[in-house]
Motif scaffolding. Sequence first.
Motif, PDB file in Angstrom:
ATOM      1  N   MET A   1       0.845  -1.206   0.000  1.00  0.00           N
ATOM      2  CA  MET A   1       0.000   0.000   0.000  1.00  0.00           C
ATOM      3  C   MET A   1       0.877   1.252   0.000  1.00  0.00           C
ATOM      4  SD  MET A   1      -3.183   0.566   2.536  1.00  0.00           S
ATOM      5  CE  MET A   1      -3.763   2.228   2.757  1.00  0.00           C
ATOM      6  N   SER A   2       0.544   2.225  -0.844  1.00  0.00           N
ATOM      7  CA  SER A   2       1.367   3.429  -0.950  1.00  0.00           C
ATOM      8  C   SER A   2       0.784   4.533  -0.051  1.00  0.00           C
ATOM      9  CB  SER A   2       1.391   3.928  -2.391  1.00  0.00           C
ATOM     10  OG  SER A   2       0.239   4.686  -2.665  1.00  0.00           O
ATOM     11  N   TYR A   3       1.399   5.694  -0.090  1.00  0.00           N
ATOM     12  CA  TYR A   3       0.843   6.859   0.578  1.00  0.00           C
ATOM     13  C   TYR A   3      -0.437   7.273  -0.163  1.00  0.00           C
ATOM     14  CZ  TYR A   3       4.918   7.652   3.570  1.00  0.00           C
ATOM     15  OH  TYR A   3       5.883   7.546   4.540  1.00  0.00           O
ATOM     16  N   SER A   4      -1.280   8.043   0.514  1.00  0.00           N
ATOM     17  CA  SER A   4      -2.513   8.489  -0.123  1.00  0.00           C
ATOM     18  C   SER A   4      -2.856   9.895   0.364  1.00  0.00           C
ATOM     19  CB  SER A   4      -3.666   7.527   0.196  1.00  0.00           C
ATOM     20  OG  SER A   4      -3.858   7.473   1.594  1.00  0.00           O
ATOM     21  N   ILE A   5      -3.844  10.489  -0.259  1.00  0.00           N
ATOM     22  CA  ILE A   5      -4.231  11.870   0.068  1.00  0.00           C
ATOM     23  C   ILE A   5      -5.685  11.882   0.519  1.00  0.00           C
ATOM     24  CG2 ILE A   5      -4.586  14.186  -0.909  1.00  0.00           C
ATOM     25  CD1 ILE A   5      -2.145  13.659  -2.689  1.00  0.00           C
ATOM     26  N   SER A   6      -5.927  12.555   1.647  1.00  0.00           N
ATOM     27  CA  SER A   6      -7.281  12.571   2.217  1.00  0.00           C
ATOM     28  C   SER A   6      -8.083  13.754   1.674  1.00  0.00           C
ATOM     29  CB  SER A   6      -7.206  12.664   3.748  1.00  0.00           C
ATOM     30  OG  SER A   6      -6.904  14.002   4.125  1.00  0.00           O
ATOM     31  N   THR A   7      -9.334  13.808   2.115  1.00  0.00           N
ATOM     32  CA  THR A   7     -10.224  14.884   1.647  1.00  0.00           C
ATOM     33  C   THR A   7      -9.850  16.247   2.229  1.00  0.00           C
ATOM     34  OG1 THR A   7     -11.726  14.258   3.411  1.00  0.00           O
ATOM     35  CG2 THR A   7     -12.214  13.390   1.221  1.00  0.00           C
ATOM     36  N   LEU A   8      -8.851  16.286   3.113  1.00  0.00           N
ATOM     37  CA  LEU A   8      -8.368  17.595   3.614  1.00  0.00           C
ATOM     38  C   LEU A   8      -7.653  18.373   2.515  1.00  0.00           C
ATOM     39  CD1 LEU A   8      -6.895  16.603   7.112  1.00  0.00           C
ATOM     40  CD2 LEU A   8      -9.000  17.883   6.670  1.00  0.00           C
ATOM     41  N   CYS A   9      -7.266  17.679   1.456  1.00  0.00           N
ATOM     42  CA  CYS A   9      -6.518  18.301   0.353  1.00  0.00           C
ATOM     43  C   CYS A   9      -7.301  19.462  -0.259  1.00  0.00           C
ATOM     44  CB  CYS A   9      -6.236  17.239  -0.709  1.00  0.00           C
ATOM     45  SG  CYS A   9      -5.493  17.913  -2.200  1.00  0.00           S
ATOM     46  N   ASN A  10      -6.609  20.609  -0.437  1.00  0.00           N
ATOM     47  CA  ASN A  10      -7.257  21.760  -1.077  1.00  0.00           C
ATOM     48  C   ASN A  10      -6.721  22.001  -2.486  1.00  0.00           C
ATOM     49  OD1 ASN A  10      -4.805  23.001  -0.796  1.00  0.00           O
ATOM     50  ND2 ASN A  10      -5.422  24.372   0.867  1.00  0.00           N
ATOM     51  N   GLY A  11      -5.862  21.088  -2.945  1.00  0.00           N
ATOM     52  CA  GLY A  11      -5.367  21.186  -4.315  1.00  0.00           C
ATOM     53  C   GLY A  11      -4.316  22.247  -4.543  1.00  0.00           C
ATOM     54  N   CYS A  12      -3.528  22.532  -3.522  1.00  0.00           N
ATOM     55  CA  CYS A  12      -2.503  23.587  -3.677  1.00  0.00           C
ATOM     56  C   CYS A  12      -1.375  23.140  -4.611  1.00  0.00           C
ATOM     57  CB  CYS A  12      -1.930  23.986  -2.324  1.00  0.00           C
ATOM     58  SG  CYS A  12      -0.833  22.751  -1.591  1.00  0.00           S
ATOM     59  N   GLY A  13      -1.139  21.831  -4.668  1.00  0.00           N
ATOM     60  CA  GLY A  13      -0.132  21.294  -5.587  1.00  0.00           C
ATOM     61  C   GLY A  13       1.281  21.217  -5.029  1.00  0.00           C
ATOM     62  N   ALA A  14       1.466  21.589  -3.755  1.00  0.00           N
ATOM     63  CA  ALA A  14       2.811  21.551  -3.160  1.00  0.00           C
ATOM     64  C   ALA A  14       3.393  20.142  -3.200  1.00  0.00           C
ATOM     65  CB  ALA A  14       2.758  22.060  -1.722  1.00  0.00           C
ATOM     66  N   CYS A  15       2.559  19.141  -2.950  1.00  0.00           N
ATOM     67  CA  CYS A  15       3.018  17.745  -2.925  1.00  0.00           C
ATOM     68  C   CYS A  15       3.505  17.316  -4.306  1.00  0.00           C
ATOM     69  CB  CYS A  15       1.894  16.836  -2.454  1.00  0.00           C
ATOM     70  SG  CYS A  15       0.356  17.062  -3.386  1.00  0.00           S
ATOM     71  N   ALA A  16       2.752  17.655  -5.333  1.00  0.00           N
ATOM     72  CA  ALA A  16       3.119  17.247  -6.694  1.00  0.00           C
ATOM     73  C   ALA A  16       4.449  17.859  -7.106  1.00  0.00           C
ATOM     74  CB  ALA A  16       2.012  17.651  -7.678  1.00  0.00           C
ATOM     75  N   LYS A  17       4.669  19.107  -6.682  1.00  0.00           N
ATOM     76  CA  LYS A  17       5.948  19.775  -7.002  1.00  0.00           C
ATOM     77  C   LYS A  17       7.102  19.093  -6.280  1.00  0.00           C
ATOM     78  CE  LYS A  17       4.461  24.435  -7.770  1.00  0.00           C
ATOM     79  NZ  LYS A  17       3.905  25.325  -6.796  1.00  0.00           N
ATOM     80  N   MET A  18       6.854  18.594  -5.080  1.00  0.00           N
ATOM     81  CA  MET A  18       7.914  18.009  -4.256  1.00  0.00           C
ATOM     82  C   MET A  18       8.232  16.569  -4.648  1.00  0.00           C
ATOM     83  SD  MET A  18      10.060  18.395  -1.886  1.00  0.00           S
ATOM     84  CE  MET A  18       9.630  20.122  -1.608  1.00  0.00           C
ATOM     85  N   CYS A  19       7.243  15.824  -5.139  1.00  0.00           N
ATOM     86  CA  CYS A  19       7.417  14.383  -5.390  1.00  0.00           C
ATOM     87  C   CYS A  19       8.558  14.122  -6.389  1.00  0.00           C
ATOM     88  CB  CYS A  19       6.120  13.792  -5.933  1.00  0.00           C
ATOM     89  SG  CYS A  19       6.300  12.033  -6.328  1.00  0.00           S
ATOM     90  N   PRO A  20       9.584  13.330  -5.968  1.00  0.00           N
ATOM     91  CA  PRO A  20      10.734  13.119  -6.850  1.00  0.00           C
ATOM     92  C   PRO A  20      10.470  12.167  -8.006  1.00  0.00           C
ATOM     93  CG  PRO A  20      10.998  11.857  -4.827  1.00  0.00           C
ATOM     94  CD  PRO A  20       9.746  12.669  -4.660  1.00  0.00           C
ATOM     95  N   VAL A  21       9.333  11.443  -7.947  1.00  0.00           N
ATOM     96  CA  VAL A  21       9.060  10.475  -9.030  1.00  0.00           C
ATOM     97  C   VAL A  21       7.760  10.798  -9.784  1.00  0.00           C
ATOM     98  CG1 VAL A  21      10.390   8.595  -8.007  1.00  0.00           C
ATOM     99  CG2 VAL A  21       7.995   8.892  -7.350  1.00  0.00           C
TER     100      VAL A  21
END
Length: 138
Positions: A1-21
């Motif tokens: 099982m991988s990491y996941s994102i909950s409904t707290l997400c507001n879609g700022c996109g910080a995670c996508a910018k940080m993800c190395p893969v």
Amino acid sequence: MSYSISTLCNGCGACAKMCPVQAISGEKKEMHLICASLCIECGSCGRICPESAVLDDKGKTVARMKKADWPKPVINTDCCSACENCVAVCPTNALAMADERLPLTRNHAVLAKPGKCVSCGWCKENCLFDAITMRGAA
Ligand code: SF4
Ligand code: SF4
């Protein structure tokens, strides 16, 4: 099982910018999604998320952390065998050998590009000689 994102997400996109893969996708201001087959569980998305919306593989919220405090590998050059395992597994190419011209017995890994390190700890996990510790700024 991988990491996941909950409904707290507001879609700022910080995670996508940080993800190395590039495992995270989503439209701005809409809930983002982690692709389980791409996620390497480095945790950087969770540490950066301002909404604490990222859950680890056990469903636990990943704690936010100031980027300056993210732990970085410290290499014990006496223990390093210059096998290059850590260099090979680093997802961001943050590590390198000190000097390719040196003989193996004198060469060792270094954190050549600290700014690229996402603190995944893969280098430590994959060091067969326990030459790496992860240390925060404090
Ligand atoms: S950083 Fe957090 S709030 Fe921002 S898009 Fe990613 S999961 Fe959503
Ligand atoms: S913790 Fe190690 S493997 Fe992970 S990004 Fe940093 S240097 Fe690379």
